[in-house]
Motif scaffolding. Sequence first.
Motif, PDB file in Angstrom:
ATOM      1  N   ARG A 173       0.813  -1.224   0.000  1.00 21.79           N
ATOM      2  CA  ARG A 173       0.000   0.000   0.000  1.00 21.79           C
ATOM      3  C   ARG A 173       0.844   1.271   0.000  1.00 21.79           C
ATOM      4  O   ARG A 173       0.336   2.357  -0.273  1.00 21.79           O
ATOM      5  N   PHE A 174       2.157   1.167   0.294  1.00 20.99           N
ATOM      6  CA  PHE A 174       3.043   2.328   0.221  1.00 20.99           C
ATOM      7  C   PHE A 174       3.490   2.620  -1.206  1.00 20.99           C
ATOM      8  O   PHE A 174       3.965   3.723  -1.500  1.00 20.99           O
ATOM      9  N   ASP A 175       3.346   1.645  -2.079  1.00 22.96           N
ATOM     10  CA  ASP A 175       3.753   1.785  -3.479  1.00 22.96           C
ATOM     11  C   ASP A 175       2.616   2.419  -4.278  1.00 22.96           C
ATOM     12  O   ASP A 175       1.584   1.792  -4.508  1.00 22.96           O
ATOM     13  N   PHE A 176       2.805   3.667  -4.689  1.00 26.64           N
ATOM     14  CA  PHE A 176       1.737   4.390  -5.367  1.00 26.64           C
ATOM     15  C   PHE A 176       1.388   3.817  -6.738  1.00 26.64           C
ATOM     16  O   PHE A 176       0.379   4.187  -7.325  1.00 26.64           O
ATOM     17  N   SER A 177       2.224   2.944  -7.271  1.00 21.83           N
ATOM     18  CA  SER A 177       1.908   2.312  -8.553  1.00 21.83           C
ATOM     19  C   SER A 177       0.989   1.106  -8.373  1.00 21.83           C
ATOM     20  O   SER A 177       0.482   0.558  -9.349  1.00 21.83           O
ATOM     21  N   SER A 178       0.772   0.720  -7.129  1.00 29.19           N
ATOM     22  CA  SER A 178      -0.098  -0.424  -6.839  1.00 29.19           C
ATOM     23  C   SER A 178      -1.563   0.001  -6.874  1.00 29.19           C
ATOM     24  O   SER A 178      -1.910   1.097  -6.421  1.00 29.19           O
ATOM     25  N   PRO A 179      -2.448  -0.870  -7.384  1.00 30.02           N
ATOM     26  CA  PRO A 179      -3.889  -0.531  -7.404  1.00 30.02           C
ATOM     27  C   PRO A 179      -4.498  -0.492  -6.005  1.00 30.02           C
ATOM     28  O   PRO A 179      -5.597   0.022  -5.823  1.00 30.02           O
ATOM     29  N   ASN A 180      -3.770  -1.031  -5.012  1.00 28.39           N
ATOM     30  CA  ASN A 180      -4.268  -1.028  -3.634  1.00 28.39           C
ATOM     31  C   ASN A 180      -3.526  -0.014  -2.757  1.00 28.39           C
ATOM     32  O   ASN A 180      -3.576  -0.104  -1.532  1.00 28.39           O
ATOM     33  N   SER A 181      -2.833   0.929  -3.379  1.00 32.37           N
ATOM     34  CA  SER A 181      -2.020   1.890  -2.638  1.00 32.37           C
ATOM     35  C   SER A 181      -2.900   2.848  -1.836  1.00 32.37           C
ATOM     36  O   SER A 181      -4.099   2.980  -2.079  1.00 32.37           O
ATOM     37  N   TYR A 182      -2.269   3.531  -0.882  1.00 34.32           N
ATOM     38  CA  TYR A 182      -2.986   4.530  -0.095  1.00 34.32           C
ATOM     39  C   TYR A 182      -3.484   5.670  -0.979  1.00 34.32           C
ATOM     40  O   TYR A 182      -4.516   6.279  -0.692  1.00 34.32           O
ATOM     41  N   ARG A 183      -2.759   5.970  -2.034  1.00 35.15           N
ATOM     42  CA  ARG A 183      -3.216   7.025  -2.939  1.00 35.15           C
ATOM     43  C   ARG A 183      -4.517   6.613  -3.625  1.00 35.15           C
ATOM     44  O   ARG A 183      -5.447   7.429  -3.762  1.00 35.15           O
ATOM     45  N   GLU A 184      -4.594   5.354  -4.050  1.00 36.77           N
ATOM     46  CA  GLU A 184      -5.832   4.871  -4.671  1.00 36.77           C
ATOM     47  C   GLU A 184      -6.969   4.884  -3.668  1.00 36.77           C
ATOM     48  O   GLU A 184      -8.102   5.256  -3.994  1.00 36.77           O
ATOM     49  N   LEU A 185      -6.687   4.470  -2.430  1.00 34.26           N
ATOM     50  CA  LEU A 185      -7.707   4.505  -1.385  1.00 34.26           C
ATOM     51  C   LEU A 185      -8.184   5.934  -1.139  1.00 34.26           C
ATOM     52  O   LEU A 185      -9.375   6.173  -0.923  1.00 34.26           O
TER      53      LEU A 185
END
Length: 314
Positions: A173-185
């Motif tokens: 979730r710390f990786d902003f390129s992940s679809p489950n990142s905190y930025r996506e949330l």
Amino acid sequence: ALLCLFVLYPLVKEVTLYRASEALALPLFSAITYGLACWYTGRFRLFAALGTGAALGALALTRPAFLYLIPFVALSIVLLQPRTMNVAFPKRLLCAFVICVVSIAVVTPWMYRNFSNFDKFTIGSSGVIGVLSLRAQYNQMTLPEGLCAMVYWTHDFGDTLARKICRKEVWERFDFSSPNSYRELSDRNLSEIYKSTSSEKDVKEALLQEIFDKTLKHLLVSIPIAWRGMGSLLWYLPFILIGSLLLVARREWWTFGIFIPSLFVLFFHAGITHFRERYGIPMIYGLAPVAAVGCEWVFIKMKNTVAQPGKPNI
């Protein structure tokens, strides 16, 4: 302090990599620190008060959050006595008043310009909602994620090391390129809030309410976020801590007035924002003197340790 700044030069050099407000904030922070140092060492004059106020106002124009720094600086001048003399309360109050008036005079024309054009008497508001939303989502951090964050957000090699020693579900979730990142949330959370209201004020209140509902968790999550914001300064953290403890032990409370701007950056961004590394760059000038105190103590201890028996310690 100058030696510490020389050692920290690689960090100062990083400012040139950012086409952002920090490039201007750094010299302004230097001017404010110098003005406060003059006050707390008994060498303060009217021009220093005017310069400190002007620098505070200009700093607020680089980033609206620094507008809140003005009352903290004024309050420190009123409450903390300078080192070498007992300054009467009216004089301290007058100095704080001059700084506030000058800083407000600097920012008012720009705020009036915004009011005339956008009907908002403010310095600026771009990105505030996005930052608050992301900070609120970080409060979902679990204990394993919090421990991993201390590694992942360590300057330079932290993310690479965290990927090797932590499970993917802990650092993902710390990786902003992940679809489950905190930025996506954060983006999803904002979308849900905007479904119920389109008012910027209501959105801010909803985000702040999310933070206040988890006050204790919010304070705990602020620790790894503060760690992240320290960036390259983490390598000098031992000297900063040693210097701070020595100043407390000596009861030299006035010195902390000089560090007020840096402490404001640390606590404000750790508590309200996601504290990107570049946000913490202006802290260099405020923390260099306290790091110098720590360096001096370590140097003296090392010199005394390696001194030859029977020879005087020079």
